[in-house]
Design a protein around this motif. Structure first.
Motif, PDB file in Angstrom:
ATOM      1  N   ARG A  13       0.817  -1.210   0.000  1.00  0.00           N
ATOM      2  CA  ARG A  13       0.000   0.000   0.000  1.00  0.00           C
ATOM      3  C   ARG A  13       0.852   1.262   0.000  1.00  0.00           C
ATOM      4  O   ARG A  13       0.507   2.255  -0.646  1.00  0.00           O
ATOM      5  CB  ARG A  13      -0.938   0.002   1.208  1.00  0.00           C
ATOM      6  N   GLU A  26       3.980  -0.930   4.092  1.00  0.00           N
ATOM      7  CA  GLU A  26       2.629  -1.305   4.499  1.00  0.00           C
ATOM      8  C   GLU A  26       2.105  -2.364   3.537  1.00  0.00           C
ATOM      9  O   GLU A  26       2.111  -2.179   2.324  1.00  0.00           O
ATOM     10  CB  GLU A  26       1.698  -0.090   4.488  1.00  0.00           C
ATOM     11  N   VAL A  28      -1.077  -5.032   2.602  1.00  0.00           N
ATOM     12  CA  VAL A  28      -2.497  -5.323   2.773  1.00  0.00           C
ATOM     13  C   VAL A  28      -2.789  -6.690   2.165  1.00  0.00           C
ATOM     14  O   VAL A  28      -2.786  -6.848   0.936  1.00  0.00           O
ATOM     15  CB  VAL A  28      -3.372  -4.260   2.094  1.00  0.00           C
ATOM     16  N   ALA A  33      -6.090  -8.016   7.077  1.00  0.00           N
ATOM     17  CA  ALA A  33      -5.147  -8.109   8.195  1.00  0.00           C
ATOM     18  C   ALA A  33      -5.859  -8.631   9.436  1.00  0.00           C
ATOM     19  O   ALA A  33      -7.049  -8.390   9.640  1.00  0.00           O
ATOM     20  CB  ALA A  33      -4.534  -6.741   8.476  1.00  0.00           C
ATOM     21  N   ALA A  68      -3.749  -2.958   7.410  1.00  0.00           N
ATOM     22  CA  ALA A  68      -2.406  -3.177   6.865  1.00  0.00           C
ATOM     23  C   ALA A  68      -1.449  -3.652   7.954  1.00  0.00           C
ATOM     24  O   ALA A  68      -1.555  -3.255   9.118  1.00  0.00           O
ATOM     25  CB  ALA A  68      -1.868  -1.899   6.234  1.00  0.00           C
ATOM     26  N   ARG A  70       2.632  -3.584   8.989  1.00  0.00           N
ATOM     27  CA  ARG A  70       3.785  -2.725   8.724  1.00  0.00           C
ATOM     28  C   ARG A  70       5.064  -3.438   9.147  1.00  0.00           C
ATOM     29  O   ARG A  70       5.143  -3.973  10.245  1.00  0.00           O
ATOM     30  CB  ARG A  70       3.641  -1.394   9.478  1.00  0.00           C
TER      31      ARG A  70
END
Length: 332
Positions: A13, A26, A28, A33, A68, A70
């Motif tokens: 993302r 990030e 997705v 998630a 998302a 990270r």
């Protein structure tokens, strides 16, 4: 419904710099998630040097509320290629991941906490700090001791100071001649408190030594594997593969396993992280002074085996320059 061990498609993302040579990505997943405990990691399916590999990265922060995951990855010239591949990602790219799992979970019941990080080892501790900061401030004191080579390459420092308070965060940058006072940090921890540690081997060894010297129970010191850091600079070397009757050059940016693969030497491998031991080879040569010439970067061999240095995991471990002789076990 996909299981935790199944790879699922995901989209990048966003990508942004969070410190010098550190990028936050990030991700997705197509199936969404999921919640995860702090200290979790996820796996990415990548291709490095023509080989399919799986790389594990700690998930930054507490469980996602925006769909998302990270990760923050430092570009490491001495790495096995995973960091270069991740740094090459851009928004919109597609890849596959496994949802986060954890072998480094936070115990929320302790009366005090010490978080210790070295370099990019800060990533699994960010989520722990966020979870602990949400508790009543007097419920359990939390301190963070964070060391790095360069201050500009240490991500999330200001975020962590805002969470825990300036007095609870101590940093040390090697370029400024600073060092953490680990003995003092351990001594200040509540007698029944717990420490969480992620960093390179020298930091891990130093914390363990302080912990043992103060008579603290081993079960209260929890560590995250930092298995590929190495104790020596990465250098090119030559390896004499005696059972194949050939010599292979291993460049600085190539693993021994990768160089053997390039030379047509058949090898068995799986994890490519120094964990499974399938790519282990026999070491036949030592340096002239009798010291091992191997920089062990695996978590498969035990301490005695590393000291003996008669075996090495070809996917991560290296010679410290010069020449190495090995036997892969091949018999024509």
């Amino acid at each position: 419904m996909s299981g935790a061990g199944t790879f699922v498609p995901a989209t990048v993302r966003a990508v942004r710099a969070v410190a010098d040579e550190v990028r936050q990505v990030e991700l997705v997943p197509d199936d969404g998630a999921r919640p995860y405990p702090p200290g979790s990691h996820l796996d990415l399916a990548l291709e490095v040097d023509g080989l399919p590999v799986v790389r594990s990265y700690s998930v930054v922060g507490a469980a996602p509320d925006d769909g998302a995951y990270r990760i923050a990855v430092k570009l490491l010239p001495e790495s096995r290629g995973g960091s270069r591949r991740v740094h090459g990602l851009a928004a919109g790219d597609r890849l596959e991941l496994r949802h986060p799992t954890s072998h480094f979970e936070l115990d929320p019941r302790r009366p005090g906490y010490l978080l210790v990080a070295g370099g990019i080892g800060i990533t699994p501790l960010v989520g722990m700090a966020e979870v602990l900061a949400r508790r009543h401030p007097h419920q359990a004191p939390v301190r963070l001791a964070y060391a790095g080579r360069r201050r500009a390459a240490m991500p999330f420092v200001e975020h962590l100071r805002a969470l825990l308070g300036d007095d609870a965060v101590v940093t040390a940058a090697g370029e400024d001649g600073e060092r953490l006072d680990l003995a003092a940090e351990v001594a200040a921890l509540h007698a029944d408190g717990e420490a969480y540690l992620c960093g390179p081997p020298r930091l891990t060894d130093a914390v363990r030594a302080c912990w043992e010297a103060q008579g603290r129970p081993p079960r209260r010191l929890r560590t995250e594997t930092f298995g590929t850091a190495g104790r020596h600079p990465t250098e090119p070397f030559d390896v004499e593969v005696r059972d194949h009757g050939l010599t292979v050059h291993v460049p600085r940016d190539r693993t021994l396993l990768g160089a053997l693969h390039d030379a047509g030497v058949g090898m068995v491998w799986d994890c490519l992280r120094g964990e499974c031991g399938l790519c282990t080879v026999r070491v036949l040569g030592r340096s002239t002074d009798g010291q091992p010439v191997v920089d062990h970067r695996d978590v498969f061999l035990d301490a005695a085996e590393r000291e003996d240095s008669t075996r090495l995991c070809a996917c991560v471990s290296r010679a410290v320059g010069g020449r190495l002789a090995i036997d892969t076990g091949y018999r024509p």
